[in-house]
Motif scaffolding. Structure first.
Motif, short mmCIF file in Angstrom:
data_model
loop_
_atom_site.label_atom_id
_atom_site.label_comp_id
_atom_site.label_asym_id
_atom_site.label_seq_id
_atom_site.Cartn_x
_atom_site.Cartn_y
_atom_site.Cartn_z
N GLN A 60 0.83 -1.21 0.00
CA GLN A 60 0.00 0.00 0.00
C GLN A 60 0.86 1.26 0.00
O GLN A 60 0.57 2.23 -0.70
CB GLN A 60 -0.93 -0.02 1.21
N GLU A 87 -5.41 2.29 -6.24
CA GLU A 87 -6.08 1.70 -5.08
C GLU A 87 -6.34 0.22 -5.32
O GLU A 87 -6.25 -0.60 -4.39
CB GLU A 87 -7.40 2.43 -4.80
N ALA A 90 -3.06 -1.52 -4.72
CA ALA A 90 -2.76 -1.51 -3.29
C ALA A 90 -3.63 -2.48 -2.51
O ALA A 90 -3.23 -2.94 -1.44
CB ALA A 90 -2.92 -0.09 -2.73
N SER A 91 -4.80 -2.82 -3.03
CA SER A 91 -5.72 -3.71 -2.31
C SER A 91 -5.39 -5.18 -2.54
O SER A 91 -5.99 -6.06 -1.93
CB SER A 91 -7.17 -3.43 -2.73
#
Length: 199
Positions: A60, A87, A90-91
């Motif tokens: 992240q 995002e 990062a997830s």
């Protein structure tokens, strides 16, 4: 979950929707990445590739650094599109950072001075094969993944924390995780137009 080689080749696609749901253990992840980096071909067996695998919070943090580095000056549409994409990366479960060790390349340039000009080309070729092998290996284990090319300015603190050494050049990133979407359909040119067999 493992597939045969040709299934892995056919099924490797860019997957952007990722989650951190369990796919394989981190011990198994380390095992298959060791196999990939050990057996990826390199010119003169130079083995100049270096992999850093960022998981969980570190993953992240990396994608936050990437977004912070590009967000200024983006239109509202591009800002939101990139923010959503990062995002998504990062997830996932993690990201493989692919480096080439330029100090190691330089030693081969000195050792084989008549080929000094082409060792950077050899390096890129070897890296390309390793990136493909890592990506396909991840797919073979059940992950979704994609290949990215961003070059954030990382602080010396983060480099030290992540074990990134002086002279390592970042080539690409492979974010991976449990796939939450199917790959987009692709159009393929006829293989006959791209392959010639001559007897």
């Amino acid at each position: 979950m493992t597939k045969n080689f040709y299934e892995a080749v056919e099924n490797r696609h860019s997957i952007y929707g990722l989650s951190d749901e369990f796919v394989i253990s981190d011990e198994r992840l380390q095992e298959v990445l060791h196999i990939a980096v050990k057996h990826a071909p390199s010119a003169f067996n130079s083995q100049t590739a270096r992999l850093v695998v960022l998981l969980e919070d570190q993953n992240q943090e990396f994608w936050k650094q990437v977004f912070d580095g590009i967000k200024d000056g983006l239109s509202e549409e591009r800002y939101e599109r990139n923010k959503k994409r990062f995002e998504g990366f990062a997830s996932g479960h993690g990201t493989v950072l692919v480096f080439e060790d330029e100090k190691e390349i330089a030693t081969y340039q000195e050792k084989f001075s008549d080929l000094a000009d082409v060792f950077p080309i050899f390096s890129q070729q070897s890296s390309g094969m390793l990136q493909y092998l890592v990506w396909t290996t991840l797919e073979n284990e059940g992950f979704g993944a994609s290949l990215q090319h961003y070059y954030p300015q990382l602080s010396e603190e983060l480099k030290k924390q992540w074990g990134i050494q002086e002279g390592w050049k970042l080539i690409s990133e492979i974010p991976f995780g449990a796939p939450t979407e199917s790959p987009k359909p692709k159009e393929y040119k006829p293989a006959e137009d791209m392959v010639s067999i001559v007897k």
